[in-house]
Write a protein that holds these residues in place. Structure first.
Motif, PDB file in Angstrom:
ATOM      1  N   LEU A   1      22.860  49.117  40.697  1.00  0.00           N
ATOM      2  CA  LEU A   1      24.395  48.282  40.082  1.00  0.00           C
ATOM      3  C   LEU A   1      25.380  48.194  41.500  1.00  0.00           C
ATOM      4  O   LEU A   1      25.329  49.934  41.951  1.00  0.00           O
ATOM      5  CB  LEU A   1      24.361  48.728  38.906  1.00  0.00           C
ATOM      6  N   PRO A   2      25.914  47.904  41.986  1.00  0.00           N
ATOM      7  CA  PRO A   2      27.558  48.762  42.783  1.00  0.00           C
ATOM      8  C   PRO A   2      28.137  49.672  41.777  1.00  0.00           C
ATOM      9  O   PRO A   2      28.348  50.055  40.683  1.00  0.00           O
ATOM     10  CB  PRO A   2      27.877  46.851  42.273  1.00  0.00           C
TER      11      PRO A   2
ATOM     12  N   ALA B   1      28.531  51.975  25.405  1.00  0.00           N
ATOM     13  CA  ALA B   1      27.281  50.413  25.472  1.00  0.00           C
ATOM     14  C   ALA B   1      26.167  50.490  26.167  1.00  0.00           C
ATOM     15  O   ALA B   1      25.339  50.263  26.127  1.00  0.00           O
ATOM     16  CB  ALA B   1      28.484  49.825  25.879  1.00  0.00           C
ATOM     17  N   PHE B   2      26.459  50.988  27.893  1.00  0.00           N
ATOM     18  CA  PHE B   2      25.561  51.409  28.793  1.00  0.00           C
ATOM     19  C   PHE B   2      24.599  52.735  29.251  1.00  0.00           C
ATOM     20  O   PHE B   2      25.016  52.911  30.321  1.00  0.00           O
ATOM     21  CB  PHE B   2      26.171  50.341  29.646  1.00  0.00           C
ATOM     22  N   PRO B   3      24.611  53.152  27.975  1.00  0.00           N
ATOM     23  CA  PRO B   3      24.251  54.556  28.941  1.00  0.00           C
ATOM     24  C   PRO B   3      23.033  54.529  30.158  1.00  0.00           C
ATOM     25  O   PRO B   3      23.158  55.689  30.630  1.00  0.00           O
ATOM     26  CB  PRO B   3      23.503  55.343  27.602  1.00  0.00           C
ATOM     27  N   GLY B   4      21.851  53.603  30.149  1.00  0.00           N
ATOM     28  CA  GLY B   4      21.994  53.487  31.543  1.00  0.00           C
ATOM     29  C   GLY B   4      21.984  52.993  32.835  1.00  0.00           C
ATOM     30  O   GLY B   4      21.722  53.672  33.582  1.00  0.00           O
ATOM     31  N   THR B   5      23.301  53.207  32.788  1.00  0.00           N
ATOM     32  CA  THR B   5      24.018  52.880  33.918  1.00  0.00           C
ATOM     33  C   THR B   5      25.434  53.351  33.512  1.00  0.00           C
ATOM     34  O   THR B   5      27.150  52.856  33.505  1.00  0.00           O
ATOM     35  CB  THR B   5      24.631  51.422  34.255  1.00  0.00           C
ATOM     36  N   PRO B   6      25.586  54.876  33.454  1.00  0.00           N
ATOM     37  CA  PRO B   6      26.675  55.685  33.426  1.00  0.00           C
ATOM     38  C   PRO B   6      28.054  55.390  34.323  1.00  0.00           C
ATOM     39  O   PRO B   6      27.755  55.850  35.118  1.00  0.00           O
ATOM     40  CB  PRO B   6      26.536  56.786  32.778  1.00  0.00           C
ATOM     41  N   ILE B   7      28.982  55.324  33.369  1.00  0.00           N
ATOM     42  CA  ILE B   7      29.899  56.673  34.803  1.00  0.00           C
ATOM     43  C   ILE B   7      30.807  57.490  34.335  1.00  0.00           C
ATOM     44  O   ILE B   7      30.594  58.118  33.463  1.00  0.00           O
ATOM     45  CB  ILE B   7      31.197  55.089  34.253  1.00  0.00           C
ATOM     46  N   ARG B   8      31.078  58.160  35.851  1.00  0.00           N
ATOM     47  CA  ARG B   8      31.552  59.631  35.854  1.00  0.00           C
ATOM     48  C   ARG B   8      32.429  59.542  34.458  1.00  0.00           C
ATOM     49  O   ARG B   8      33.727  59.761  35.063  1.00  0.00           O
ATOM     50  CB  ARG B   8      31.563  60.398  36.420  1.00  0.00           C
ATOM     51  N   ALA B   9      32.019  60.885  33.788  1.00  0.00           N
ATOM     52  CA  ALA B   9      33.798  61.160  33.050  1.00  0.00           C
ATOM     53  C   ALA B   9      34.768  61.642  33.551  1.00  0.00           C
ATOM     54  O   ALA B   9      34.005  62.735  34.633  1.00  0.00           O
ATOM     55  CB  ALA B   9      33.087  61.655  31.858  1.00  0.00           C
ATOM     56  N   LEU B  10      35.748  61.747  33.076  1.00  0.00           N
ATOM     57  CA  LEU B  10      36.861  61.918  34.078  1.00  0.00           C
ATOM     58  C   LEU B  10      37.257  64.247  33.131  1.00  0.00           C
ATOM     59  O   LEU B  10      36.620  64.241  32.352  1.00  0.00           O
ATOM     60  CB  LEU B  10      38.053  61.736  33.490  1.00  0.00           C
TER      61      LEU B  10
ATOM     62  N   VAL C   1      26.323  43.821  37.037  1.00  0.00           N
ATOM     63  CA  VAL C   1      24.845  42.942  37.278  1.00  0.00           C
ATOM     64  C   VAL C   1      24.905  41.767  38.514  1.00  0.00           C
ATOM     65  O   VAL C   1      23.929  41.258  38.608  1.00  0.00           O
ATOM     66  CB  VAL C   1      23.984  42.566  36.065  1.00  0.00           C
ATOM     67  N   GLU C   2      26.203  41.548  38.619  1.00  0.00           N
ATOM     68  CA  GLU C   2      26.419  40.190  39.247  1.00  0.00           C
ATOM     69  C   GLU C   2      26.109  40.573  40.253  1.00  0.00           C
ATOM     70  O   GLU C   2      26.248  39.419  41.200  1.00  0.00           O
ATOM     71  CB  GLU C   2      27.193  39.055  38.973  1.00  0.00           C
ATOM     72  N   GLY C   3      26.345  41.562  40.723  1.00  0.00           N
ATOM     73  CA  GLY C   3      26.544  42.347  42.555  1.00  0.00           C
ATOM     74  C   GLY C   3      27.600  42.290  42.843  1.00  0.00           C
ATOM     75  O   GLY C   3      27.944  42.413  43.713  1.00  0.00           O
ATOM     76  N   LYS C   4      28.874  42.135  41.607  1.00  0.00           N
ATOM     77  CA  LYS C   4      30.319  42.306  42.195  1.00  0.00           C
ATOM     78  C   LYS C   4      30.576  43.252  42.382  1.00  0.00           C
ATOM     79  O   LYS C   4      29.665  44.734  41.255  1.00  0.00           O
ATOM     80  CB  LYS C   4      31.130  42.225  40.960  1.00  0.00           C
ATOM     81  N   THR C   5      31.736  44.377  42.296  1.00  0.00           N
ATOM     82  CA  THR C   5      32.410  45.664  42.138  1.00  0.00           C
ATOM     83  C   THR C   5      33.257  45.473  41.797  1.00  0.00           C
ATOM     84  O   THR C   5      34.911  44.792  42.507  1.00  0.00           O
ATOM     85  CB  THR C   5      32.434  45.697  43.897  1.00  0.00           C
TER      86      THR C   5
ATOM     87  N   LEU D   1      30.770  56.785  40.047  1.00  0.00           N
ATOM     88  CA  LEU D   1      29.395  56.017  39.598  1.00  0.00           C
ATOM     89  C   LEU D   1      28.488  57.715  39.231  1.00  0.00           C
ATOM     90  O   LEU D   1      28.795  57.805  40.584  1.00  0.00           O
ATOM     91  CB  LEU D   1      29.620  54.781  40.664  1.00  0.00           C
ATOM     92  N   ASN D   2      27.710  57.544  38.258  1.00  0.00           N
ATOM     93  CA  ASN D   2      27.320  58.729  38.142  1.00  0.00           C
ATOM     94  C   ASN D   2      25.398  57.944  38.606  1.00  0.00           C
ATOM     95  O   ASN D   2      25.353  57.234  38.467  1.00  0.00           O
ATOM     96  CB  ASN D   2      26.962  58.885  37.061  1.00  0.00           C
ATOM     97  N   THR D   3      25.156  58.265  39.797  1.00  0.00           N
ATOM     98  CA  THR D   3      23.872  57.716  40.064  1.00  0.00           C
ATOM     99  C   THR D   3      22.089  57.652  39.181  1.00  0.00           C
ATOM    100  O   THR D   3      20.934  57.811  40.195  1.00  0.00           O
ATOM    101  CB  THR D   3      23.497  58.410  41.574  1.00  0.00           C
ATOM    102  N   GLY D   4      22.953  58.810  37.954  1.00  0.00           N
ATOM    103  CA  GLY D   4      21.326  59.139  37.488  1.00  0.00           C
ATOM    104  C   GLY D   4      21.114  57.889  36.548  1.00  0.00           C
ATOM    105  O   GLY D   4      21.531  56.521  36.509  1.00  0.00           O
TER     106      GLY D   4
END
Length: 300
Positions: free
Chosen positions: A15-16, A279-288, A248-252, A6-9
């Motif tokens: 979000l979880p 699709a969701f650049p505002g809540t990105p996942i860190r790339a491998l 968004v629903e608070g699930k992990t 999870l990228n915290t930017g």
């Protein structure tokens, strides 16, 4: 260690996290591919845990580790890493969840050094475990510690028929806050058999409907791709939206990526992450840390 996925930017702090992993943390191919540019380490788990933040621990299904191995595992990963181990086959397949209290206590005791790093225990049931045995599952889940997160995978086709049997299963899991594992093999079974290994994996993996439901707070998806980027992309696309919806629903969410030859599984995970971030650049996942997707050599 910062969360490796999870990228915290941006807005992602609200979000979880997304837990993304593979069916193993070591492979004979990875030191010369995925980890080729990494500094030397005592084990591949150290490298793996800096890239992914969970793993599908199949090893405990076949045999239990010794306590020293578990302690090494705990020391090899950061505080935010989440192991997801399977209950041993003696519990799930031989005893089918009955008369196995001692075996459950033994396995959980062995894994105790992981502490909060034991994210989810997975109960993988055989196809012979039918709706007639739901009371057995109910009793088994009742005996587990209240602070243990658990996920259940069923394979009997009546549990996928969208009738009373499936409704009863889902209600039981919701009552126990247990997660229903979703196995998605659609990509695997799409298109021709491009290699001998694809043929073999198609024989081994279950071909069950994909009924999407989150019965607990940690929905788990086991996605099995094939060797076609187009097929994998098409079948991953709906999961991008669903994973974001769950967050968004608070699930992990937990999302595990398989390939016919799992040496290529990191590239499937990388594809999913790339699609999610587009699709969701505002809540990105860190790339491998991966080079380009390797080419497959057809055996036919």
């Amino acid at each position: 260690m910062n969360n490796p996925v999870l990228n915290t930017g941006g807005n992602s702090k609200s979000l979880p996290p997304v837990f993304i992993g593979l069916p193993m943390w070591q492979h004979s191919h990875w030191p010369s591919s995925w980890f080729a540019s990494f500094p030397k380490a005592q084990s591949q788990l150290i490298h793996y845990a800096k890239e992914c933040n969970t793993v599908e621990g199949n090893t405990t299904f076949y045999s239990l580790p010794d306590i020293n191995a578990v302690e090494r595992w705990a020391d090899s990963v950061g505080e935010d890493f989440s192991f997801t181990f399977k209950f041993n086959q003696q519990i799930t397949h031989v005893n089918q969840l009955q008369h196995c209290e001692d075996e459950v206590k033994q396995q959980l005791s062995l894994l105790a050094p992981l502490k909060q790093k034991l994210g989810v225990m997975m109960v993988q049931l055989p196809a012979s475990f039918s709706p007639a045995k739901l009371a057995v599952l109910d009793n088994f889940l009742s005996l587990l510690p209240n602070d243990l997160h658990v996920a259940v995978e069923v394979r009997h086709l009546q549990f996928f028929a969208k009738k009373d049997e499936e409704k009863a299963l889902n209600q039981l899991l919701i009552a126990h806050n247990a997660n229903r594992i979703i196995m998605d093999t659609r990509a695997l079974f799409t298109g021709p058999e491009t290699s001998e290994i694809v043929r073999e994996v198609r024989i081994k993996k279950p071909k069950v409907p994909v009924n999407v439901i989150a019965t607990g707070e940690k929905p788990i998806v086991r996605f099995v791709g094939n060797d076609s980027d187009d097929d994998n992309t098409a079948c991953l696309r709906p999961w991008v939206k669903k994973v974001h919806q769950w967050r968004v629903e608070g699930k992990t969410p937990y999302f595990f990526c398989h390939r016919p030859d799992n040496k290529d599984a990191p590239w499937l995970a990388s594809l999913f992450i790339s699609m999610y971030n587009d699709a969701f650049p505002g809540t990105p996942i860190r790339a491998l840390s991966l080079a380009k997707i390797p080419q497959q050599d057809s055996l036919f």
